[in-house]
Design a protein around this motif. Structure first.
Motif, PDB file in Angstrom:
ATOM      1  N   ASP A 107       0.848  -1.195   0.000  1.00  0.00           N
ATOM      2  CA  ASP A 107       0.000   0.000   0.000  1.00  0.00           C
ATOM      3  C   ASP A 107       0.878   1.237   0.000  1.00  0.00           C
ATOM      4  OD1 ASP A 107      -2.704  -0.989   0.010  1.00  0.00           O
ATOM      5  OD2 ASP A 107      -2.346  -1.710   2.040  1.00  0.00           O
ATOM      6  N   ALA A 108       0.440   2.266  -0.704  1.00  0.00           N
ATOM      7  CA  ALA A 108       1.240   3.469  -0.925  1.00  0.00           C
ATOM      8  C   ALA A 108       0.790   4.610  -0.019  1.00  0.00           C
ATOM      9  CB  ALA A 108       1.143   3.892  -2.389  1.00  0.00           C
ATOM     10  N   TYR A 109       1.772   5.237   0.638  1.00  0.00           N
ATOM     11  CA  TYR A 109       1.530   6.377   1.528  1.00  0.00           C
ATOM     12  C   TYR A 109       2.532   7.478   1.200  1.00  0.00           C
ATOM     13  CZ  TYR A 109      -1.103   2.971   4.285  1.00  0.00           C
ATOM     14  OH  TYR A 109      -1.997   2.010   4.691  1.00  0.00           O
ATOM     15  N   ASP A 110       2.173   8.717   1.586  1.00  0.00           N
ATOM     16  CA  ASP A 110       3.151   9.798   1.476  1.00  0.00           C
ATOM     17  C   ASP A 110       3.999   9.838   2.750  1.00  0.00           C
ATOM     18  OD1 ASP A 110       1.702  11.173   3.461  1.00  0.00           O
ATOM     19  OD2 ASP A 110       0.730  12.517   2.037  1.00  0.00           O
ATOM     20  N   ARG A 111       4.917  10.768   2.803  1.00  0.00           N
ATOM     21  CA  ARG A 111       5.868  10.783   3.930  1.00  0.00           C
ATOM     22  C   ARG A 111       5.199  11.161   5.255  1.00  0.00           C
ATOM     23  NH1 ARG A 111      10.142  14.405   1.320  1.00  0.00           N
ATOM     24  NH2 ARG A 111       9.294  13.310  -0.464  1.00  0.00           N
ATOM     25  N   LYS A 112       3.960  11.671   5.186  1.00  0.00           N
ATOM     26  CA  LYS A 112       3.214  11.976   6.412  1.00  0.00           C
ATOM     27  C   LYS A 112       2.269  10.847   6.803  1.00  0.00           C
ATOM     28  CE  LYS A 112       3.400  17.005   5.841  1.00  0.00           C
ATOM     29  NZ  LYS A 112       2.604  18.268   5.718  1.00  0.00           N
ATOM     30  N   GLY A 113       2.364   9.737   6.108  1.00  0.00           N
ATOM     31  CA  GLY A 113       1.547   8.579   6.445  1.00  0.00           C
ATOM     32  C   GLY A 113       0.139   8.601   5.879  1.00  0.00           C
ATOM     33  N   ARG A 114      -0.116   9.497   4.923  1.00  0.00           N
ATOM     34  CA  ARG A 114      -1.445   9.577   4.316  1.00  0.00           C
ATOM     35  C   ARG A 114      -1.503   8.694   3.077  1.00  0.00           C
ATOM     36  NH1 ARG A 114      -1.136  16.083   4.184  1.00  0.00           N
ATOM     37  NH2 ARG A 114       0.666  15.384   2.936  1.00  0.00           N
ATOM     38  N   PRO A 115      -2.608   7.968   2.873  1.00  0.00           N
ATOM     39  CA  PRO A 115      -2.711   7.116   1.676  1.00  0.00           C
ATOM     40  C   PRO A 115      -2.608   7.949   0.402  1.00  0.00           C
ATOM     41  CG  PRO A 115      -4.434   6.575   3.257  1.00  0.00           C
ATOM     42  CD  PRO A 115      -3.787   7.836   3.758  1.00  0.00           C
ATOM     43  N   ILE A 116      -1.840   7.457  -0.554  1.00  0.00           N
ATOM     44  CA  ILE A 116      -1.763   8.116  -1.863  1.00  0.00           C
ATOM     45  C   ILE A 116      -3.133   7.976  -2.524  1.00  0.00           C
ATOM     46  CG2 ILE A 116      -0.691   8.076  -4.147  1.00  0.00           C
ATOM     47  CD1 ILE A 116       1.218   9.011  -1.947  1.00  0.00           C
ATOM     48  N   PRO A 117      -3.818   9.090  -2.819  1.00  0.00           N
ATOM     49  CA  PRO A 117      -5.234   9.005  -3.212  1.00  0.00           C
ATOM     50  C   PRO A 117      -5.477   8.414  -4.597  1.00  0.00           C
ATOM     51  CG  PRO A 117      -4.462  11.270  -3.335  1.00  0.00           C
ATOM     52  CD  PRO A 117      -3.357  10.486  -2.702  1.00  0.00           C
ATOM     53  N   PHE A 118      -4.450   8.370  -5.444  1.00  0.00           N
ATOM     54  CA  PHE A 118      -4.660   7.816  -6.781  1.00  0.00           C
ATOM     55  C   PHE A 118      -4.041   6.434  -6.934  1.00  0.00           C
ATOM     56  CE2 PHE A 118      -1.951  11.615  -6.699  1.00  0.00           C
ATOM     57  CZ  PHE A 118      -0.683  11.044  -6.763  1.00  0.00           C
ATOM     58  N   SER A 119      -3.631   5.823  -5.832  1.00  0.00           N
ATOM     59  CA  SER A 119      -3.223   4.416  -5.873  1.00  0.00           C
ATOM     60  C   SER A 119      -4.488   3.567  -5.919  1.00  0.00           C
ATOM     61  CB  SER A 119      -2.406   4.067  -4.637  1.00  0.00           C
ATOM     62  OG  SER A 119      -2.171   2.677  -4.566  1.00  0.00           O
ATOM     63  N   PRO A 120      -4.655   2.696  -6.923  1.00  0.00           N
ATOM     64  CA  PRO A 120      -5.935   1.987  -7.102  1.00  0.00           C
ATOM     65  C   PRO A 120      -6.415   1.214  -5.878  1.00  0.00           C
ATOM     66  CG  PRO A 120      -4.642   1.803  -9.092  1.00  0.00           C
ATOM     67  CD  PRO A 120      -3.757   2.471  -8.081  1.00  0.00           C
ATOM     68  N   ARG A 121      -5.521   0.546  -5.172  1.00  0.00           N
ATOM     69  CA  ARG A 121      -5.955  -0.209  -3.987  1.00  0.00           C
ATOM     70  C   ARG A 121      -6.482   0.743  -2.905  1.00  0.00           C
ATOM     71  NH1 ARG A 121      -3.521  -3.782   0.463  1.00  0.00           N
ATOM     72  NH2 ARG A 121      -4.632  -5.775   0.236  1.00  0.00           N
ATOM     73  N   ASN A 122      -5.870   1.916  -2.809  1.00  0.00           N
ATOM     74  CA  ASN A 122      -6.356   2.902  -1.846  1.00  0.00           C
ATOM     75  C   ASN A 122      -7.722   3.450  -2.244  1.00  0.00           C
ATOM     76  OD1 ASN A 122      -4.078   2.646  -0.251  1.00  0.00           O
ATOM     77  ND2 ASN A 122      -3.035   4.442  -1.103  1.00  0.00           N
ATOM     78  N   VAL A 123      -7.958   3.593  -3.552  1.00  0.00           N
ATOM     79  CA  VAL A 123      -9.268   4.061  -4.019  1.00  0.00           C
ATOM     80  C   VAL A 123     -10.351   3.079  -3.583  1.00  0.00           C
ATOM     81  CG1 VAL A 123     -10.678   4.577  -6.049  1.00  0.00           C
ATOM     82  CG2 VAL A 123      -8.284   5.321  -5.965  1.00  0.00           C
ATOM     83  N   LEU A 124     -10.107   1.783  -3.786  1.00  0.00           N
ATOM     84  CA  LEU A 124     -11.093   0.777  -3.384  1.00  0.00           C
ATOM     85  C   LEU A 124     -11.261   0.763  -1.867  1.00  0.00           C
ATOM     86  CD1 LEU A 124     -13.037  -1.513  -3.935  1.00  0.00           C
ATOM     87  CD2 LEU A 124     -11.082  -3.066  -4.159  1.00  0.00           C
ATOM     88  N   LYS A 125     -10.175   0.877  -1.120  1.00  0.00           N
ATOM     89  CA  LYS A 125     -10.288   0.913   0.341  1.00  0.00           C
ATOM     90  C   LYS A 125     -11.115   2.127   0.796  1.00  0.00           C
ATOM     91  CE  LYS A 125      -6.229  -1.606   1.974  1.00  0.00           C
ATOM     92  NZ  LYS A 125      -5.030  -1.517   2.843  1.00  0.00           N
ATOM     93  N   ARG A 126     -10.966   3.243   0.100  1.00  0.00           N
ATOM     94  CA  ARG A 126     -11.748   4.435   0.438  1.00  0.00           C
ATOM     95  C   ARG A 126     -13.244   4.157   0.287  1.00  0.00           C
ATOM     96  NH1 ARG A 126     -11.323  10.316  -0.235  1.00  0.00           N
ATOM     97  NH2 ARG A 126     -13.347  11.147  -0.921  1.00  0.00           N
ATOM     98  N   VAL A 127     -13.626   3.536  -0.843  1.00  0.00           N
ATOM     99  CA  VAL A 127     -15.044   3.257  -1.092  1.00  0.00           C
ATOM    100  C   VAL A 127     -15.582   2.262  -0.073  1.00  0.00           C
ATOM    101  CG1 VAL A 127     -16.696   2.352  -2.766  1.00  0.00           C
ATOM    102  CG2 VAL A 127     -14.817   3.811  -3.539  1.00  0.00           C
ATOM    103  N   VAL A 128     -14.834   1.206   0.212  1.00  0.00           N
ATOM    104  CA  VAL A 128     -15.261   0.234   1.219  1.00  0.00           C
ATOM    105  C   VAL A 128     -15.403   0.918   2.581  1.00  0.00           C
ATOM    106  CG1 VAL A 128     -14.567  -1.856   2.476  1.00  0.00           C
ATOM    107  CG2 VAL A 128     -14.311  -1.749  -0.013  1.00  0.00           C
ATOM    108  N   GLY A 129     -14.516   1.868   2.876  1.00  0.00           N
ATOM    109  CA  GLY A 129     -14.610   2.617   4.134  1.00  0.00           C
ATOM    110  C   GLY A 129     -15.873   3.452   4.240  1.00  0.00           C
ATOM    111  N   LEU A 130     -16.333   3.996   3.116  1.00  0.00           N
ATOM    112  CA  LEU A 130     -17.582   4.761   3.128  1.00  0.00           C
ATOM    113  C   LEU A 130     -18.763   3.854   3.469  1.00  0.00           C
ATOM    114  CD1 LEU A 130     -17.069   7.029  -0.015  1.00  0.00           C
ATOM    115  CD2 LEU A 130     -16.941   7.720   2.384  1.00  0.00           C
ATOM    116  N   TYR A 131     -18.771   2.642   2.926  1.00  0.00           N
ATOM    117  CA  TYR A 131     -19.806   1.678   3.291  1.00  0.00           C
ATOM    118  C   TYR A 131     -19.728   1.355   4.781  1.00  0.00           C
ATOM    119  CZ  TYR A 131     -21.493   0.387  -1.407  1.00  0.00           C
ATOM    120  OH  TYR A 131     -22.089   0.375  -2.634  1.00  0.00           O
ATOM    121  N   LYS A 132     -18.522   1.097   5.264  1.00  0.00           N
ATOM    122  CA  LYS A 132     -18.343   0.728   6.673  1.00  0.00           C
ATOM    123  C   LYS A 132     -18.854   1.823   7.594  1.00  0.00           C
ATOM    124  CE  LYS A 132     -14.844  -0.911   9.950  1.00  0.00           C
ATOM    125  NZ  LYS A 132     -13.391  -1.220  10.150  1.00  0.00           N
ATOM    126  N   ALA A 133     -18.640   3.079   7.208  1.00  0.00           N
ATOM    127  CA  ALA A 133     -19.105   4.206   8.029  1.00  0.00           C
ATOM    128  C   ALA A 133     -20.625   4.218   8.160  1.00  0.00           C
ATOM    129  CB  ALA A 133     -18.613   5.520   7.425  1.00  0.00           C
TER     130      ALA A 133
END
Length: 454
Positions: A107-133
Motif C-alpha cells: 500500500d502506498a503512503y506519502d511521507r506523512k503517512g497519508r494514503p496516496i489518493p490515486f493508488s488503485p488499492r487505496n481508491v477501493l479501500k476508500r469506497v469500502v470505508g464509506l460503506y463501513k461508516a
C-alpha cells in the motif's frame, strides 16, 4: 531456540509453498492505473529487514503506452517518492519462477503517512470505508473472461485463436462445451496448480462463446481481497499460457468477429451488526435498499464507464446481440440487460453489473461499481421499471467511445467525491492523454478506404 522469523506468520498457502525450501526472493508489487504490477524484487534476507520501500509517484501518471499524463500537480513533475508498506496478508507464491519466490502487495503512503489518493488499492479501500461508516459490509464476486490466443508478435497482424490440443484452432460458439475446455487442458491444469499454490479458490472454469474464450468465477467475499486475487490472477493466467506457446489476453475485444471479455461484478451488502443481507427484508422480500442500489447503478454507471471500460478497444465490446450490454436496463435473470438480478434465495440476493470489461483495473472497476450503488443508497434513488424481454431491441444509452465516457466522468462531481477528487483529477488527465495519443494513429481501415477514394 531461534528467534521467530517474519515467514512464520505468512498465510497458510504461502507457508505450505515454502515448506522444506529456502525462500530466495520477494517481489514487492503495487498496481498502477492500468493494473500492471510495478515494484521491486529483493532478496528474501533483505525483505526481512525492510519496513517499507520507495517508488516514485510518477508510476500513476503513466499511460498504457509508457507515455506520461501531465498530472503531477502544482509542484511539477518532480517524481516524489512514496512509502510502500507490505500487506503481509497478501503474501503469495510466484510458482512459475525458476527459484522460490513470494509476491507481496504493498500500500502506498506519502511521507506523512497519508494514503496516496490515486493508488488503485487505496481508491477501493476508500469506497469500502464509506460503506463501513454506514454500518454496511459490501460483498462482491467477480467473473473473469479472457482469451487464449496464438502468439502474436506483429501488432499489424490480426489476433487468432490458439491451437488446441487436437491440433485445430479453438472453435467459436461452443459455450459451456466440456470438449472445448479439454482443448486447453494443459493450460487449465497449470492455472489450477498455480492457483492452488497461491491459495486461491476457483469456483469454476467454463468455455465462453468466443474462440478460445474462457471464464473463471471466484468465490464471493471482501472487495479488496477479491480485487487482489483478480490482480494476481491476470499474471498467473498469462504465465500459464506462456508455458504452452500461447498468449492469454484480457483485452475487451481482441478478435473482431468474436464476443468481448467482461469482468461481471456481483454485489450484495451486509449489515455489519446483524450480518443480514440488506437487499432482503425479514420475510425475504426485496427492500428499499435493493431498489436504491439498482437506482444508483442506473443513474451513475454512465459516469463510471470511463473507469470500467478504460481503453478505446473497450467500447468495441458493446455490440448489439453480441453477449455484451448496450444499455442500463435492469432485469431478473436476463443476460441481455446491463444490470442483472440473478436467481437466488433471500440471503444471497445480489445485483450483477455486466458493463465492466476484463481490461479494467480490478481495484478501480470494483470501486467504481460499488460507488454507483453507494450513491444510490445514500440518495435513495429508484430505478426504472424492470425490463422484460430482449434488451438488445431497446435504445442504446451508454457511451460508445472513450472520449464521450471521459467527458461524462470529468463532470461527475458526486462520483469524484466517492472515489476521491484527487484520483478523479489524475485519472482523467492520464486517460485523456492516452486517448489523444490513440487519435494520432492512422488505422488500416482509413488507409484502405480513404487513400484513393476521397
Amino acid at each position: 531456540m531461534s528467534a521467530p522469523s517474519w515467514t512464520d506468520n505468512l498465510p497458510d498457502a504461502a507457508r505450505a509453498f515454502l515448506e522444506g525450501r529456502r525462500l530466495d526472493e520477494v517481489e514487492c508489487i503495487i498496481s498502477d492505473l492500468p493494473g500492471i504490477a510495478r515494484g521491486k524484487a529483493v532478496p528474501a534476507t533483505k525483505f526481512g529487514r525492510m519496513e517499507y520501500f520507495h517508488l516514485p509517484d510518477s508510476i500513476f501518471y503513466q499511460t498504457i503506452t509508457g507515455d506520461w499524463g501531465e498530472a503531477a500537480g502544482d509542484e511539477g513533475f518532480i517524481e516524489r517518492d512514496m512509502m510502500l508498506y507490505p500487506d503481509m496478508s497478501t503474501a503469495s507464491a510466484a510458482p512459475w519462477t525458476a527459484d522460490w519466490t513470494l509476491q507481496v502487495i504493498h500500500d502506498a503512503y506519502d511521507r506523512k503517512g497519508r494514503p496516496i489518493p490515486f493508488s488503485p488499492r487505496n481508491v477501493l479501500k476508500r469506497v469500502v470505508g464509506l460503506y463501513k461508516a454506514q454500518g454496511w459490509k459490501p460483498v462482491i464476486a467477480p467473473e473473469m473472461e479472457f482469451y487464449l490466443v496464438a502468439r502474436n508478435l506483429d501488432p499489424a497482424k490480426k489476433i487468432e485463436p490458439m491451437m488446441g490440443r487436437s491440433g485445430r484452432p479453438a472453435a467459436a460458439r461452443q459455450a459451456y462445451s466440456m470438449s472445448a475446455v479439454d482443448e486447453f487442458g494443459p493450460v487449465i491444469d497449470d492455472i489450477y496448480d498455480f492457483a492452488e499454490a497461491q491459495g486461491f479458490e476457483i469456483d469454476g472454469i467454463t468455455q465462453e462463446g468466443g474462440a478460445g474464450q474462457l471464464e473463471i468465477n471466484l468465490r464471493h467475499g471482501d472487495p479488496v481481497k477479491l480485487a487482489d486475487e483478480v490482480f494476481f490472477f491476470k499474471r498467473l493466467i498469462r504465465e500459464a499460457a506462456l508455458r504452452h506457446d500461447c498468449f492469454a489476453t484480457f483485452m475487451a475485444k481482441p478478435i473482431a468477429e468474436e464476443p468481448g471479455s467482461a469482468m461481471h461484478i456481483h454485489h450484495s451488502i451486509l449489515d455489519i451488526e446483524t450480518g443480514q443481507n440488506i437487499f432482503s427484508g425479514p420475510a425475504g422480500g426485496e427492500t428499499d435498499a435493493f431498489f436504491n442500489f439498482l437506482g444508483g447503478m442506473q443513474k451513475h454507471l454512465p459516469a463510471a464507464i470511463a473507469v470500467m471500460a478504460p481503453y478505446v478497444n473497450s467500447y468495441r465490446r458493446y455490440v448489439r446481440d453480441h453477449a455484451a450490454p448496450i444499455n442500463l436496463a435492469w432485469g431478473r435473470d436476463n443476460r441481455t440487460t446491463g444490470i442483472r438480478v440473478p436467481l437466488s434465495g433471500p440471503d444471497s440476493r445480489r445485483i450483477e453489473n455486466r458493463l465492466a470489461g476484463m481490461d479494467c483495473n480490478p481495484y478501480l472497476g470494483i470501486a467504481a461499481s460499488l460507488a454507483c450503488g453507494y450513491l444510490g443508497l445514500m440518495n435513495e434513488e429508484w430505478p426504472d421499471k424492470q425490463f422484460k424481454g430482449d434488451a438488445y431491441e431497446s435504445e442504446e444509452d451508454i457511451p460508445r467511445v472513450l472520449g464521450q465516457a471521459l467527458d461524462i466522468f470529468e463532470g461527475a462531481t458526486e462520483m469524484h467525491e466517492v472515489l476521491g477528487p484527487e484520483f478523479a483529477r489524475v485519472y482523467a488527465i492520464v486517460k485523456r492523454a492516452e486517448y489523444e495519443e490513440f487519435l494520432q494513429v492512422i488505422s488500416p481501415w482509413e488507409r484502405e478506404h480513404l487513400l484513393l477514394n476521397v
